[in-house]
Motif scaffolding. Structure first.
Motif, PDB file in Angstrom:
ATOM      1  N   THR A 138      64.798  -6.577  -9.626  1.00  0.00           N
ATOM      2  CA  THR A 138      64.432  -7.984  -9.757  1.00  0.00           C
ATOM      3  C   THR A 138      64.892  -8.504 -11.115  1.00  0.00           C
ATOM      4  O   THR A 138      65.257  -7.727 -11.996  1.00  0.00           O
ATOM      5  CB  THR A 138      62.916  -8.175  -9.635  1.00  0.00           C
ATOM      6  OG1 THR A 138      62.279  -7.525 -10.763  1.00  0.00           O
ATOM      7  CG2 THR A 138      62.382  -7.574  -8.333  1.00  0.00           C
ATOM      8  N   GLY A 274      62.966 -15.140  -8.984  1.00  0.00           N
ATOM      9  CA  GLY A 274      62.355 -13.852  -9.310  1.00  0.00           C
ATOM     10  C   GLY A 274      61.598 -13.209  -8.171  1.00  0.00           C
ATOM     11  O   GLY A 274      61.235 -12.026  -8.233  1.00  0.00           O
ATOM     12  N   GLU A 277      64.438  -9.320  -4.534  1.00  0.00           N
ATOM     13  CA  GLU A 277      65.167  -8.173  -5.069  1.00  0.00           C
ATOM     14  C   GLU A 277      66.652  -8.508  -5.036  1.00  0.00           C
ATOM     15  O   GLU A 277      67.081  -9.432  -4.328  1.00  0.00           O
ATOM     16  CB  GLU A 277      64.898  -6.918  -4.219  1.00  0.00           C
ATOM     17  CG  GLU A 277      63.494  -6.378  -4.358  1.00  0.00           C
ATOM     18  CD  GLU A 277      63.318  -5.035  -3.655  1.00  0.00           C
ATOM     19  OE1 GLU A 277      64.189  -4.663  -2.838  1.00  0.00           O
ATOM     20  OE2 GLU A 277      62.296  -4.369  -3.915  1.00  0.00           O
TER      21      GLU A 277
END
Length: 306
Positions: A138, A274, A277
């Motif tokens: 991330t 955010g 992934e």
């Protein structure tokens, strides 16, 4: 008698000069031969040495622009990819140029297309755990990719303009839980970053939210995101070697060309991204379906860290 002695002396002198001249000629002849031999040795020494790219493929898989029996693009994952130069199906599309010390990625239109696209690719996909697509990162984790590369060859369109190709990406990915939450049948999410070689320039595209007030669940849907207007670096790289860096941290993404020009993305769009992934991609994602078109991209160096 005196004349006789004189004639003998003259004959001896002529003979001496003749022999000496012959010896000098022989000596000169041997010397020329030695010079030629030395030149040959020098030429051999000056021959270019075999150069290898500085790329560790142990954490990458490659997608090729050719299909398997099921009609899906052929992929080669670790550890097999470490010996890609010996894999027959890969040879036309991913090979080493030992004169330049680079891996060449060759792509052209074929019937082998990945899902949700009409284009083909010879492109690497990062795998943090070799052979596994389910372990990714991330923005909060942070990530860094650097490549030294060059466009090797590219065809032109009907207007005489070079075809473009994507040379680097950051692609989003849904976790299994996110996938199930929104009822999707795969883990695919939009790419937050696409870097193009576009008619000799480096062009950057990213994603922006259509609705800044969207819920976290709504963010997971691809149609929640739109393309930005794009950004072109000033320097024209053409077919010369250049360096690209991508730095990611929480809520921020920085693209650097030749350690000279910077493009910084730091906004609400980056912060909300955010939730996803991500993984890096690098190579040649060719952006044309024109008949007979192709491009070749050379990668000299490629490194990733987290």
């Amino acid at each position: 008698m005196k004349n006789f002695r004189k004639e003998i002396l003259i004959a001896i002198l002529i003979g001496f000069i003749s022999v000496n001249a012959t010896c000098q000629n022989k000596k000169g002849s041997v010397s020329d031969s030695d010079v030629k031999i030395e030149k040959k040795k020098t030429k051999k020494k000056k021959r270019k040495k075999v150069k290898l790219p500085k790329i560790d493929l142990s954490h990458w898989k490659v997608t090729l622009p050719v299909a398997n029996e099921e009609g899906k693009p052929i992929e080669i994952s670790p550890p097999e990819i470490l010996n890609f130069a010996d894999i027959e199906v890969a040879k036309p599309y991913m090979y080493i140029d030992s004169t330049k010390g680079a891996i060449v990625f060759h792509a052209m239109p074929t019937d082998s297309k990945t899902r949700n696209t009409k284009y083909t690719r010879s492109e690497l996909r990062e795998q943090m755990v070799p052979g596994d697509n389910n372990t990714n990162w991330t923005f909060a984790d942070g990530a860094y990719m650097k490549g030294k590369l060059a466009m090797d060859a590219s065809t032109r369109d009907s207007e005489g303009k070079y075809h473009r190709t994507i040379i680097m990406q950051i692609h989003g990915r849904l976790t299994n839980e996110q996938r199930d939450l929104i009822g999707e049948d795969d883990n695919n999410a939009p790419p937050i970053l696409k870097i193009y070689w576009d008619k000799g320039k480096v062009r950057v595209k990213t994603k922006v939210l259509k609705n800044l007030n969207a819920t976290d669940e709504e963010l997971l849907h691809e149609d929640a995101w739109d393309n930005d207007e794009g950004f072109n670096f000033e320097e024209e790289v053409g077919f010369r070697k250049f360096t690209l860096e991508v730095k990611v941290s929480e809520g921020k993404m920085v693209i650097i060309l030749n350690n000279n020009e910077y493009k910084v993305y730091e906004s609400i769009h980056m912060k909300r991204w955010g939730i996803f992934e991500n993984y890096f991609k690098a190579g040649n994602y060719f952006q044309s379906r024109d008949k007979g078109s192709f491009s070749k991209v050379r990668f000299y160096e490629l490194e990733v860290s987290h």
